[in-house]
Design an enzyme around this catalytic site. Structure first.
Site, PDB file in Angstrom:
ATOM      1  N   LYS A  75       6.632  -8.476  -4.827  1.00 11.21           N
ATOM      2  CA  LYS A  75       5.594  -7.812  -4.947  1.00 11.21           C
ATOM      3  C   LYS A  75       5.325  -7.833  -6.690  1.00 11.21           C
ATOM      4  O   LYS A  75       6.322  -7.945  -7.344  1.00 11.21           O
ATOM      5  CB  LYS A  75       5.568  -6.134  -4.957  1.00 11.21           C
ATOM      6  CG  LYS A  75       4.642  -5.156  -5.056  1.00 11.21           C
ATOM      7  CD  LYS A  75       4.934  -3.960  -4.604  1.00 11.21           C
ATOM      8  CE  LYS A  75       3.611  -2.830  -4.717  1.00 11.21           C
ATOM      9  NZ  LYS A  75       4.110  -1.624  -4.097  1.00 11.21           N
ATOM     10  N   SER A 150       0.528   0.173  -0.831  1.00 15.32           N
ATOM     11  CA  SER A 150       0.160  -0.946  -1.934  1.00 15.32           C
ATOM     12  C   SER A 150       0.714  -2.062  -1.765  1.00 15.32           C
ATOM     13  O   SER A 150       0.285  -3.043  -2.382  1.00 15.32           O
ATOM     14  CB  SER A 150       0.316  -0.057  -3.170  1.00 15.32           C
ATOM     15  OG  SER A 150       1.912  -0.163  -3.294  1.00 15.32           O
ATOM     16  N   SER A 174       4.381   2.910   0.548  1.00 16.89           N
ATOM     17  CA  SER A 174       3.670   1.596   0.324  1.00 16.89           C
ATOM     18  C   SER A 174       4.600   0.371   0.892  1.00 16.89           C
ATOM     19  O   SER A 174       4.093  -0.693   0.746  1.00 16.89           O
ATOM     20  CB  SER A 174       3.668   1.403  -1.125  1.00 16.89           C
ATOM     21  OG  SER A 174       2.521   2.002  -1.602  1.00 16.89           O
TER      22      SER A 174
HETATM   23  N1  GLN Z   1      -0.823   5.490  -1.064  1.00 16.93           N
HETATM   24  C1  GLN Z   1       0.100   5.999  -1.766  1.00 16.93           C
HETATM   25  C2  GLN Z   1      -0.529   6.369  -3.215  1.00 16.93           C
HETATM   26  O1  GLN Z   1      -1.684   5.811  -3.317  1.00 16.93           O
HETATM   27  C3  GLN Z   1       1.448   5.689  -1.922  1.00 16.93           C
HETATM   28  C4  GLN Z   1       1.402   4.348  -2.798  1.00 16.93           C
HETATM   29  C5  GLN Z   1       2.727   4.006  -3.015  1.00 16.93           C
HETATM   30  O2  GLN Z   1       3.752   4.201  -2.184  1.00 16.93           O
HETATM   31  N2  GLN Z   1       3.025   3.344  -4.096  1.00 16.93           N
HETATM   32  O3  GLN Z   1      -0.235   6.914  -4.240  1.00 16.93           O
END
Ligand code: GLN
Length: 485
Positions: A75, A150, A174
């Site tokens: 990532k 994400s 994520s």
């Molecule tokens: N969807 C969650 C957020 O937007 C988790 C994101 C993540 O785990 N980086 O914060």
């Protein structure tokens, strides 16, 4: 064993049936052919092929590891020396990392071949991949749908069989949510297990690096390598992580799996059949099921959306247009420099988080929001502690729905926040959690989630491995066209 798994590639390399160069050329060609997915933000063919040649030499010298010569990708929130590292933000569009994140350094030291950097929601804020400043990633199972986020590119690159494994990060879901949407296995280790050194910070008390792959076996291989204490990260947990074989070898027959029924009742009807089948499958493996409730779990989303933005607002204050990151043209004065650099560099969701986080930390609101959210966090932590006195692990849905359509939730941030209602509790409590494929609904993968007490990644990896030896959901692949099968 599918040929696109890490284990199969490792075996083929060990048997001399292929070379790191051949596997890397294949991965790069597949990445090029699947450009429309927008899974990669950068490909690095020259470095990858050089690393592949070095891996082939190392193998001949007899010092190869299971990962030597395996093409992988990370990532684009992990720093990798000399490479663009953007966090999918315009703020860092032209930034090249001067050093390797510890997780990246460990992959490189093992001889893995990093072919590029993967798309994500900007600064890992999102649950669909649509918050990337460089365009959304598509789901290989159905290109009209999101891959989740994400770690959107991390999931899509594996699901499209470009690379057999990727690194992602999980602050509120994520790794697990995209794994579920793309038919993969994804592990968020215990908080502190994988070093945050060189991982661009979102919410430091929640951020955790981990791995996505088709199988629990492959995830265990990656986790055993990247996990373990790192003196460069002061929140890194002491101790090492066992090797993959040990992580997968815990006996599962006789374990008790807690199932919070209210979570299962809250999912979309389309997921209920596969999740019920998965429970029966665990029973067939000799696992006992025990109904229980997790009080306060329903408060996880509101608490997270105070705490994570609060931490983000402080972490992201470093992007001021002075030291690094985007700088506006011709600032009139210092305030103009700050205002325009940040205004131009950050996307709308990141701005929303910075504003809510700053608000929650302001004098007069701190007690009402931030402190209160910390109290809820503690209650959630305690309810897991109580649960784990009665059960060895927990089984939950990963997501309320299967992959939704691109654009479907773009204008409704709250709906998107609710996506993570089953994954956020594990982050708030710092627990290890894993999503594994448990079936399909209308051609789209369905994920189930396993949680264990702190540092018991081996237990959930073993449960997932046993499940995968008895099922074939992890062996299904999207059709070439990416249409629903
Ligand atoms: N969807 C969650 C957020 O937007 C988790 C994101 C993540 O785990 N980086 O914060």
């Amino acid at each position: 064993m599918s040929p696109d798994t890490l284990k199969a590639m490792s075996a083929a390399l060990a048997a001399g049936e292929t070379t790191a160069v051949a596997l890397t050329e294949q991965a790069l060609a597949k990445a090029e052919a699947a450009r429309d997915l927008n899974a990669f933000l950068h490909l690095n063919p020259e470095n990858a092929l050089a690393a592949a040649r070095a891996a082939d030499t190392r193998r001949k010298a007899g010092t190869a590891t299971a990962l030597t010569g395996i093409p992988l990708a990370v990532k684009d929130i992990f720093c990798s020396e000399g490479d663009p590292t953007t966090a999918a933000s315009k703020m860092l569009a032209n930034w090249r990392a001067p050093y390797d994140a510890t997780a990246v350094a460990r992959l490189k030291a093992a001889g893995a071949v990093l072919i590029g950097k993967l798309n994500l929601d900007e600064f890992a804020m999102g649950a669909s991949g649509e918050n990337s400043a460089f365009g959304p990633t598509l789901n290989p199972w159905d290109r009209t749908r999101v891959p989740g986020g994400s770690s959107s590119g991390s999931a899509a690159a594996v699901a499209a069989s470009i690379v057999p494994g990727t690194l992602g990060t999980d602050t509120g879901g994520s790794i697990r949510q995209p794994a579920a949407f793309c038919g993969l296995t994804g592990l968020k280790p215990t908080y502190g297990r994988v070093s945050r050194w060189g991982m661009i910070a979102f919410a430091s008390s929640l951020d955790q690096g981990g791995a996505l792959a088709w199988t629990a076996e492959d995830v265990a291989e990656l986790f055993s390598l990247i996990g373990g204490h790192d003196p460069k990260d002061s929140t890194s947990a002491q101790g090492t992580v066992a090797d993959a074989a040990t992580l997968l070898a815990e006996p599962v027959a006789g374990l008790t799996l807690g199932v919070p029924e209210s979570f299962f009742e809250a999912v979309d009807g389309a997921l209920q059949g596969p999740l019920a089948d998965a429970k029966r499958q665990f029973q067939a493996l000799g696992v006992r099921l025990k109904a229980l409730e997790l009080p306060f779990a329903g408060d996880a989303v509101p608490a997270y959306y105070v705490l994570a933005p609060a931490e983000a607002s402080t972490n992201l204050s470093r992007y001021d247009g002075v030291r690094f990151g985007h700088r506006c043209e011709n600032p009139a004065d210092l305030n103009d420099l700050y205002r325009r650099s940040r205004g131009e560099g950050f996307g709308p969701e990141v701005k929303r988080r910075i504003l809510t986080g700053t608000y929650a930390l302001s004098v007069g609101y701190y007690d009402a929001y931030y402190r209160q959210a910390q109290r809820v966090r503690r209650c959630i932590f305690d309810s897991f502690t109580t649960a784990f006195q009665a059960v060895d692990a927990l089984f939950l849905p990963t997501t309320p729905t299967t992959a939704f359509r691109l654009g479907e939730k773009r204008d409704d941030p709250i709906a998107l926040y609710e996506e993570d209602r089953f994954t956020i509790p594990a982050n708030l409590a710092g627990l290890p959690a894993l999503s594994l494929p448990v079936g399909f609904s209308q051609g789209l993968p369905v994920g189930g989630q396993l949680l264990a007490p702190h540092f018991r990644e081996g237990r959930i990896l073993s449960l997932a491995h046993a499940f995968q030896q008895a099922t074939d959901y992890h062996q299904q692949r999207p059709s070439e066209q990416g249409a629903t099968p």
